[in-house]
Design a protein around this motif. Structure first.
Motif, PDB file in Angstrom:
ATOM      1  N   LEU A  16       6.765  18.487   2.062  1.00 54.21           N
ATOM      2  CA  LEU A  16       6.880  17.473   3.076  1.00 54.21           C
ATOM      3  C   LEU A  16       5.729  16.716   2.865  1.00 54.21           C
ATOM      4  O   LEU A  16       5.799  15.620   3.329  1.00 54.21           O
ATOM      5  N   ALA A  17       4.626  17.341   2.804  1.00 50.89           N
ATOM      6  CA  ALA A  17       3.387  16.562   2.824  1.00 50.89           C
ATOM      7  C   ALA A  17       3.430  15.330   1.852  1.00 50.89           C
ATOM      8  O   ALA A  17       2.880  14.496   1.916  1.00 50.89           O
ATOM      9  N   VAL A  18       3.898  15.931   0.591  1.00 54.26           N
ATOM     10  CA  VAL A  18       3.662  14.844  -0.549  1.00 54.26           C
ATOM     11  C   VAL A  18       4.802  13.766  -0.467  1.00 54.26           C
ATOM     12  O   VAL A  18       4.737  12.603  -0.479  1.00 54.26           O
ATOM     13  N   GLU A  19       5.862  14.103   0.214  1.00 49.10           N
ATOM     14  CA  GLU A  19       7.048  13.213   0.367  1.00 49.10           C
ATOM     15  C   GLU A  19       6.796  12.220   1.520  1.00 49.10           C
ATOM     16  O   GLU A  19       7.129  11.006   1.630  1.00 49.10           O
ATOM     17  N   ALA A  20       5.964  12.770   2.519  1.00 53.54           N
ATOM     18  CA  ALA A  20       5.561  12.205   3.654  1.00 53.54           C
ATOM     19  C   ALA A  20       4.455  11.182   3.278  1.00 53.54           C
ATOM     20  O   ALA A  20       4.573   9.889   3.563  1.00 53.54           O
ATOM     21  N   LEU A  21       3.563  11.532   2.333  1.00 53.18           N
ATOM     22  CA  LEU A  21       2.553  10.551   1.671  1.00 53.18           C
ATOM     23  C   LEU A  21       3.284   9.248   1.012  1.00 53.18           C
ATOM     24  O   LEU A  21       2.748   8.280   1.074  1.00 53.18           O
ATOM     25  N   LYS A  22       4.451   9.607   0.317  1.00 57.17           N
ATOM     26  CA  LYS A  22       5.251   8.438  -0.246  1.00 57.17           C
ATOM     27  C   LYS A  22       5.893   7.342   0.645  1.00 57.17           C
ATOM     28  O   LYS A  22       5.687   6.453   0.467  1.00 57.17           O
ATOM     29  N   GLU A  23       6.296   8.197   1.854  1.00 54.51           N
ATOM     30  CA  GLU A  23       6.752   7.087   2.933  1.00 54.51           C
ATOM     31  C   GLU A  23       5.574   6.334   3.532  1.00 54.51           C
ATOM     32  O   GLU A  23       5.712   5.089   3.800  1.00 54.51           O
ATOM     33  N   VAL A  24       4.502   6.719   3.579  1.00 55.19           N
ATOM     34  CA  VAL A  24       3.079   6.094   3.940  1.00 55.19           C
ATOM     35  C   VAL A  24       3.129   4.987   3.288  1.00 55.19           C
ATOM     36  O   VAL A  24       2.732   3.803   3.680  1.00 55.19           O
ATOM     37  N   GLN A  25       3.079   5.176   1.863  1.00 58.51           N
ATOM     38  CA  GLN A  25       2.912   4.105   0.666  1.00 58.51           C
ATOM     39  C   GLN A  25       4.048   2.943   0.913  1.00 58.51           C
ATOM     40  O   GLN A  25       3.586   1.902   0.917  1.00 58.51           O
ATOM     41  N   LYS A  26       5.063   3.390   1.139  1.00 59.42           N
ATOM     42  CA  LYS A  26       6.224   2.335   1.507  1.00 59.42           C
ATOM     43  C   LYS A  26       6.040   1.497   2.608  1.00 59.42           C
ATOM     44  O   LYS A  26       6.022   0.344   2.839  1.00 59.42           O
ATOM     45  N   LEU A  27       5.581   2.292   3.790  1.00 61.27           N
ATOM     46  CA  LEU A  27       5.549   1.540   4.923  1.00 61.27           C
ATOM     47  C   LEU A  27       4.290   0.609   5.137  1.00 61.27           C
ATOM     48  O   LEU A  27       4.047  -0.233   6.024  1.00 61.27           O
ATOM     49  N   SER A  28       3.081   0.934   4.194  1.00 63.12           N
ATOM     50  CA  SER A  28       2.018   0.281   4.236  1.00 63.12           C
ATOM     51  C   SER A  28       2.220  -1.238   3.833  1.00 63.12           C
ATOM     52  O   SER A  28       1.182  -2.113   3.856  1.00 63.12           O
ATOM     53  N   ARG A  29       3.508  -1.472   3.006  1.00 61.64           N
ATOM     54  CA  ARG A  29       3.786  -2.807   2.523  1.00 61.64           C
ATOM     55  C   ARG A  29       3.984  -3.634   3.616  1.00 61.64           C
ATOM     56  O   ARG A  29       4.222  -4.941   3.621  1.00 61.64           O
ATOM     57  N   TYR A  30       4.432  -3.250   4.930  1.00 62.70           N
ATOM     58  CA  TYR A  30       4.830  -3.973   6.160  1.00 62.70           C
ATOM     59  C   TYR A  30       3.666  -4.349   7.021  1.00 62.70           C
ATOM     60  O   TYR A  30       2.719  -3.602   7.026  1.00 62.70           O
ATOM     61  N   ASP A  31       3.835  -5.374   7.684  1.00 69.61           N
ATOM     62  CA  ASP A  31       3.115  -6.001   8.596  1.00 69.61           C
ATOM     63  C   ASP A  31       2.857  -4.970   9.647  1.00 69.61           C
ATOM     64  O   ASP A  31       3.484  -4.369  10.469  1.00 69.61           O
ATOM     65  N   ASP A  32       1.430  -4.569  10.115  1.00 65.46           N
ATOM     66  CA  ASP A  32       1.167  -3.797  11.245  1.00 65.46           C
ATOM     67  C   ASP A  32       1.298  -4.279  12.576  1.00 65.46           C
ATOM     68  O   ASP A  32       1.242  -3.656  13.872  1.00 65.46           O
ATOM     69  N   SER A  33       1.980  -5.463  12.740  1.00 61.48           N
ATOM     70  CA  SER A  33       2.241  -6.338  13.985  1.00 61.48           C
ATOM     71  C   SER A  33       3.407  -5.519  14.704  1.00 61.48           C
ATOM     72  O   SER A  33       3.852  -5.770  15.934  1.00 61.48           O
ATOM     73  N   ASP A  34       4.273  -4.736  13.813  1.00 64.63           N
ATOM     74  CA  ASP A  34       5.608  -4.239  14.624  1.00 64.63           C
ATOM     75  C   ASP A  34       5.253  -2.722  14.992  1.00 64.63           C
ATOM     76  O   ASP A  34       4.756  -1.864  14.342  1.00 64.63           O
ATOM     77  N   PRO A  35       5.205  -2.740  16.217  1.00 66.95           N
ATOM     78  CA  PRO A  35       4.643  -1.312  16.889  1.00 66.95           C
ATOM     79  C   PRO A  35       5.543  -0.325  16.284  1.00 66.95           C
ATOM     80  O   PRO A  35       5.194   0.915  16.255  1.00 66.95           O
ATOM     81  N   ASP A  36       6.997  -0.328  16.284  1.00 67.35           N
ATOM     82  CA  ASP A  36       7.864   0.541  15.705  1.00 67.35           C
ATOM     83  C   ASP A  36       7.568   1.009  14.227  1.00 67.35           C
ATOM     84  O   ASP A  36       7.295   2.426  14.192  1.00 67.35           O
ATOM     85  N   ILE A  37       7.023   0.238  13.267  1.00 59.85           N
ATOM     86  CA  ILE A  37       6.497   0.862  11.941  1.00 59.85           C
ATOM     87  C   ILE A  37       5.076   1.371  12.075  1.00 59.85           C
ATOM     88  O   ILE A  37       5.081   2.152  11.366  1.00 59.85           O
ATOM     89  N   THR A  38       4.372   0.918  12.810  1.00 60.67           N
ATOM     90  CA  THR A  38       2.967   1.474  12.953  1.00 60.67           C
ATOM     91  C   THR A  38       3.171   2.771  13.450  1.00 60.67           C
ATOM     92  O   THR A  38       2.503   3.570  13.129  1.00 60.67           O
ATOM     93  N   ARG A  39       4.093   3.089  14.639  1.00 60.16           N
ATOM     94  CA  ARG A  39       4.381   4.335  15.021  1.00 60.16           C
ATOM     95  C   ARG A  39       5.025   5.411  13.974  1.00 60.16           C
ATOM     96  O   ARG A  39       4.296   6.662  13.758  1.00 60.16           O
ATOM     97  N   LEU A  40       6.286   4.916  13.277  1.00 64.20           N
ATOM     98  CA  LEU A  40       6.603   5.461  12.274  1.00 64.20           C
ATOM     99  C   LEU A  40       5.595   5.851  11.180  1.00 64.20           C
ATOM    100  O   LEU A  40       5.367   7.195  10.711  1.00 64.20           O
ATOM    101  N   ARG A  41       4.883   4.888  10.728  1.00 65.70           N
ATOM    102  CA  ARG A  41       3.688   5.164   9.712  1.00 65.70           C
ATOM    103  C   ARG A  41       2.986   6.412  10.228  1.00 65.70           C
ATOM    104  O   ARG A  41       2.454   7.307   9.420  1.00 65.70           O
TER     105      ARG A  41
END
Length: 71
Positions: A32-57
């Motif tokens: 799960l740690a490795v898979e979560a890191l993959k998701e962090v990398q995907k979410l890093s592509r998005y703008d941090d102005s969306d609080p939902d994306i920031t929280r999910l990340r």
């Protein structure tokens, strides 16, 4: 047909609900740690102005066990 709800923010659903759904869909034995890191990398592509994306990340960062900022 699926109904969608708008929570007044980005309309993507609650970050916690998305995170729990993601956890439930992981295959047995997945790192799960490795898979979560993959998701962090995907979410890093998005703008941090969306609080939902920031929280999910931040939820994925926590699961990945990161102590500092991830890129």
């Amino acid at each position: 047909m699926f109904a969608t709800t708008d929570n007044g923010l980005s309309g993507t659903g609650k970050p916690e609900s998305v995170f729990i759904s993601w956890l439930l869909w992981q295959p047995r034995g997945a790192d799960l740690a490795v898979e979560a890191l993959k998701e962090v990398q995907k979410l890093s592509r998005y703008d941090d102005s969306d609080p939902d994306i920031t929280r999910l990340r931040s939820l994925f960062v926590s699961l990945a066990g990161a102590d500092g900022p991830l890129h």
